[in-house]
Each structure stands twice: as C-alpha cells, then as structure tokens.
Design a protein around this motif. Structure first.
Motif, short mmCIF file in Angstrom:
data_model
loop_
_atom_site.label_atom_id
_atom_site.label_comp_id
_atom_site.label_asym_id
_atom_site.label_seq_id
_atom_site.Cartn_x
_atom_site.Cartn_y
_atom_site.Cartn_z
N VAL A 1 -7.69 1.39 -4.32
CA VAL A 1 -6.27 1.45 -5.12
C VAL A 1 -5.72 2.80 -5.12
CG1 VAL A 1 -7.02 -0.79 -6.34
CG2 VAL A 1 -7.78 1.46 -7.11
N SER A 2 -6.33 3.78 -4.41
CA SER A 2 -5.88 5.14 -4.60
C SER A 2 -4.39 5.32 -4.71
CB SER A 2 -6.57 6.23 -3.47
OG SER A 2 -6.19 5.77 -2.38
N ASN A 3 -3.55 4.51 -3.80
CA ASN A 3 -2.21 4.44 -3.94
C ASN A 3 -1.47 3.63 -4.93
OD1 ASN A 3 -2.74 2.16 -2.86
ND2 ASN A 3 -1.43 2.13 -1.24
N SER A 4 -2.08 3.27 -6.15
CA SER A 4 -1.65 2.56 -6.85
C SER A 4 -1.22 3.45 -8.23
CB SER A 4 -2.62 1.29 -7.42
OG SER A 4 -2.12 0.77 -8.73
N ASP A 5 0.05 3.30 -8.36
CA ASP A 5 0.50 4.23 -9.60
C ASP A 5 -0.06 3.72 -10.87
OD1 ASP A 5 2.40 5.46 -7.92
OD2 ASP A 5 4.15 4.13 -8.52
N GLU A 6 -0.16 2.35 -10.99
CA GLU A 6 -0.79 1.78 -12.22
C GLU A 6 -2.24 1.90 -12.48
OE1 GLU A 6 -0.19 -2.50 -14.73
OE2 GLU A 6 0.38 -2.40 -12.42
N ARG B 1 -8.28 -8.15 1.03
CA ARG B 1 -6.68 -7.92 1.09
C ARG B 1 -6.42 -6.96 -0.03
NH1 ARG B 1 -3.71 -11.91 3.38
NH2 ARG B 1 -4.76 -13.59 4.21
N PRO B 2 -5.75 -5.97 0.33
CA PRO B 2 -5.42 -4.86 -0.64
C PRO B 2 -4.79 -5.35 -2.04
CG PRO B 2 -4.72 -4.08 1.38
CD PRO B 2 -5.07 -5.55 1.51
N LYS C 1 -6.33 -4.88 -5.79
CA LYS C 1 -6.00 -4.28 -6.76
C LYS C 1 -5.92 -5.05 -8.37
CE LYS C 1 -3.12 -1.34 -4.23
NZ LYS C 1 -1.55 -0.95 -3.89
N LEU C 2 -5.57 -6.59 -7.91
CA LEU C 2 -5.71 -7.42 -8.86
C LEU C 2 -6.85 -7.35 -9.37
CD1 LEU C 2 -4.45 -9.98 -10.63
CD2 LEU C 2 -5.21 -11.40 -8.74
N VAL C 3 -8.14 -7.68 -8.91
CA VAL C 3 -9.31 -7.65 -9.44
C VAL C 3 -9.90 -6.36 -10.11
CG1 VAL C 3 -11.91 -7.93 -8.63
CG2 VAL C 3 -10.22 -9.38 -7.70
N LEU C 4 -9.64 -5.31 -9.57
CA LEU C 4 -10.01 -4.10 -10.07
C LEU C 4 -9.16 -3.85 -11.41
CD1 LEU C 4 -10.72 -1.81 -6.99
CD2 LEU C 4 -12.15 -2.76 -8.23
#
Length: 530
Positions: A90-95, A374-375, A379-382
C-alpha cells in the motif's frame, strides 16, 4: 480536588492518565490489583496506535522492545502460502501512508510497562491496591469511595471519573450503564512458544480451516504466540493439548519445543449503549469486549483515551460541556462497528452449519488467495486492521466549506506525507503536541502574507494552536513547511489559501478554501478556552 479519577491501570487507563497530564490536567490513577500483570492476551500494536505513541513520545521505546512484522500470511492446505506485506503493498496509498506501516508485536504487559515508565517521567503515580467501591455525582463532579489494600477507606473528589477498569467495570456499574452481549460456546487456548517448523519468523500466520489457529511472531528467534479455539474444558491446557491442536490443524509439520505461558479463557461479545453518564465516562474493555479477530481490542481502548483526554482538557480550560458529548458520538460507532465485524467473522469461522463448512472447506481456499493478491482488497484489509481509516465523518466537530474532489474529509485521520523543514521530514511530525494545528496551503503563491496570518493566529490562541504554511517551493520559512514535489498539495486537494484545521488527536476538524472560514471555525472550536 483532582481533575480526573482514572480507574484501571491497563493500557487504556495508562494512556488516559498520560494524555490528561500532557494536556495539562491533574489525573489520579488507581488500580485494584496490587502489582502489574505479568501475562497478557493482547499482543499487536497497530500502525495507528504507533502514530499515537509517536505523538506521546514513546514510539521509539515500543519499537526497541517489540518486533515489527512485515507480513500477514495465510497458509492453505495443498496451496502456496499467500502473503500480504504490510507497508509495501500500500506504499502508493495517500490514505495509508505512514511512518509506521507495520504492526508491532509487543505483549500487553510490556506495553503497560513502557506506558508506566512514561507516566513516571510525567510525575504521575500509579496507586495500586486501591479499589473503587462506589461513587456518586455531587454538584460539578463526583465523590468516589476508595478502599486501599490495608483496609483504609477514603472519600475522594474529582471533576470527572473514567472507567478503564475492564469487563467488570465498577465505574460502569455505578453509572447504571448496561453491558449486553453474549458468551461464545467455544474457548480459546493460548501459548507463548518456541516452534520448530519450516515457516520463517517475522510473520503473522493464520491457518484457515475447521476453527481458528494462528501463530504470530514475537521478539526472539522462532518464538510465536499460538492460539486457537477449543471446546469448553477445565484448567489450563498442557503442551500436549497444544501439540494435538497443531497436528490436527496445521498443513505443515510443527513441534512445540517449549512454552513460557499457557492459558485458557472464554470469549465474550458485549458493548454499552453509551460511553458517558453525567461526569462518568467509559473506555476500553469497560465499554466493549469482543473476539480477538483482527487484534483490535487494546488498540481501540488506547484510541478511546486519545480521543477523550484533549476534550476534557479544553472543557477544563473553558470550552462548553457539549464538547464532551462528542466522545460518545465519535467513539461509540467505532466500538459498535468493531463488535459487529468481529462477531460476524468469528461466527463464520466457528459455525457448525453446512454452509459454514462449505465456505471454510471449499470456497475460502480458492477465494481468499485470489482476493489477497488484489491491490484493492489488500488496501481494504490493511486499512481496517491498521485502524488508519477510522474516522468521524458524522461528528458535530467535522465541518467543511467549498467544493472538494479529494483529500482527507473532516473527521478522517490527517494524511501523512513528506515535508521539508528544520528537524521535520513528515507532516505528522509537525502535528505533534497537545494543540490544534492549522495547515495553510500556499501552492505557488507568495507565502509571506500567509506566514503573517499564521503568526497572528498563533498569537491569538497561544499554546492551543500552531499554524503552518505549506509551500510547494523553497524552504518552509518561519513557521512553514516545504512541499517541494507538491505531494501534500495533491493529497489534500489544496490550492492557494486552502486551510485544514487538525485536532489534537490528529483528525481533520475543518477544511475550507479560504482563511476567513478557518478563522470562524477556530473561533467556534476554541470559544471560551483560556
């Protein structure tokens, strides 16, 4: 009279007392046990809690004592293990961008020890062997009856009382708040053990199948906390009981070499309908208990404390009592959602229905590996497990003006990101401290007028507010933060003059497109505060 009587010196109560002191109040912390616990069920310190520890100044101590885990691995019979990497996927996730992307394995007793040391530095004493027998509302506070270990009975006054005293909370009982729920049929057995097997250290392992079985890395080579559900029984389990559990449910060979602690316990799901009654508040296990699915319990209690402490401090400084109602408005939905989700997950895992057996035996081994790769699902789980996505969008403290295409909404945790200023490399470092922070975005426009406005705001509100101008180019300047690549401007959907007001607990309180709107919000937010 004491400002706040905190009952219970577990992680929630310790955090509560420390935060109250940091915000300028005088807490009194009592616990009925004569000494700290030496064993615990809670083990995982989630990323959002590490951010809180960073603000408190104890994140470094926690990292030194615990073990960071870099992945969550599902091991399925007849299939390759499926790994979900913390922080990397998730390194590219802003949130979800954070300085602490990976959970920390630190047992509850060690977490309590570092928080107790932090309290000692703050000159707050933990009074052990002191039990709350009863309390009553008196005028603008409460009077509590306390019984000391030697039998002495004391009447102690406080403006507020906070129950951090667990599932059998005396504060909750005194407040007359129900604690409804259920007790699960199955029990859990748990061991801190050294394992001989082929799986590497540094992971959280789960073994889907009939029932629950998991092994989570702990500090030390080949050391894991192993736990699983079993039918009701008597007494603590033996190592032979654990070995049978591993032999029956593990798809890989494993042997328990030694175990330093074994335990059996019942699981419950219970919650309160409200977190406040007059001058009394509930936090942590006094307000919500649930299954260990997701390792959320201790972290949720710590966040309860982080939410309430600054509000009590502002009311003590002159803010209206209405501010305290937002504690229930914000934290009760979080606790209720946690009870629902953990209960559903627990029910699917333990159900004896034909459908549940079909899902566990045939659907999950095929579906879960595909989902975990699936990315979007990652992201949802993390986001849920890390607690980085917890927010208060419906809170009366969450306000905005203007049109928005993105950015953190009011109530959301303020998103982190790179900045450049003297001694500061990330935005969250600039948010540290027991105060509100106004982030004033300059984009490419001249920053000097905004810097002057920021200084005027700080002069108006003193220690209650820090104002920071975020510039795309140049060095941050006095009171400023440089955003040389424009990452924060993009993440915050910011243009010249955009202002975000961030609360002392790191959540966005207000966002608007001009300074005038932010000034009006701050005037209302800090009205009457000395």
């Amino acid at each position: 009279m004491t400002d706040v009587l905190v009952v219970g010196a577990g992680p929630t109560g310790l955090t509560m007392a420390a935060e109250l002191r940091r915000h300028g109040l005088t807490p009194r912390l009592i616990d009925r046990a004569p000494a700290p616990a030496t064993t615990s069920r809670a083990l995982v310190v989630q990323p959002r809690t590490l951010e809180i520890f960073d603000d408190m100044g104890v994140a470094g101590d926690a990292l030194e004592r615990g073990r960071v885990v870099d992945g969550f691995t599902g091991v399925f019979p007849g299939r390759e293990p499926v790994r979900l990497r913390f922080g990397v996927d998730v390194s590219n996730s802003d949130e979800l961008d954070t300085a602490y992307p990976q959970p920390l394995m630190l047992s509850q007793d060690h977490t309590e020890a570092l928080l107790a040391e932090h309290l000692e530095r703050l000159e707050v004493t933990i009074e052990r062997g002191v039990a709350l027998e009863a309390y009553r509302e008196v005028g603008d506070g409460v009077v509590a009856t306390l019984r000391h270990a030697g039998g002495r009975v004391e009447e102690a006054g406080a403006r507020w009382i906070i129950g951090c005293d667990g599932a059998h909370s005396a504060v909750r009982e005194g407040a007359g708040i129900p604690f409804d729920g259920v007790t699960y049929h199955d029990e859990f057995i748990m061991a801190d053990a050294r394992l001989e097997w082929e799986l590497p250290d540094g992971q959280l392992y789960v073994f889907p199948g009939n029932g629950i079985l998991a092994a989570w890395s702990m500090p030390g080579a080949r050391r894991f906390r192993v736990f699983g559900n079993v039918p009701p029984g008597e007494g603590d389990p033996s190592l032979a009981d654990f070995q049978r559990l591993l032999d029956e449910r593990l798809p890989v060979p494993a042997k328990i070499v030694e175990a330093s602690w074994v335990s059996r316990y019942r699981l419950h799901r219970r919650g309160v309908p409200r977190y406040r009654a007059g001058h009394a508040f509930l936090a942590g296990d006094a307000a919500h208990i649930h299954s260990p699915v997701g390792a959320q319990g201790m972290n949720t209690g710590i966040q309860d404390a982080y939410n309430l402490a600054w509000k009590l401090a502002l009311v003590a400084a002159g803010a209206t009592e209405d501010l305290l109602d937002t504690y229930d408005a914000e934290r009760h939905p979080v606790g209720a959602a946690l009870l629902r989700t953990t209960d559903r997950a627990f029910g699917v895992v333990l159900s004896e229905s034909h459908l549940a057996h079909l899902v566990r035996g045939h659907v999950a081994p095929h579906l879960m590996p595909a989902l975990l790769n699936r990315p979007r699902f990652q992201k949802l789980v993390l986001g849920v497990i890390s607690q980085l996505k917890i927010g208060y969008p419906k809170s009366p403290l969450s306000r905005e003006s203007g049109r928005w295409d993105g950015g953190p909404r009011p109530g959301a945790r303020a998103w982190d990101g790179p900045v450049r200023a003297d001694g500061v490399q990330r935005l969250h470092e600039a948010l540290r401290g027991p105060r509100h922070v106004a982030l004033i975005f300059a984009a490419d426009s001249p920053a000097e007028p905004l810097l002057r406005s920021a200084k005027e705001l700080e002069n108006r509100y003193g220690s209650r507010l820090a104002a920071r101008v975020v510039r795309v180019i140049g060095k941050g300047g006095a009171g400023g933060l440089a955003d040389p690549d424009g990452v924060l401007h993009r993440r915050y959907d910011a243009e010249a003059g955009t202002v975000y007001v961030v609360r002392p607990d790191g959540h966005v309180g207000y966002r608007g497109r001009d300074l005038e709107g932010a000034e009006a919000d701050l005037a209302a937010r800090l009205a009457g505060v000395a």
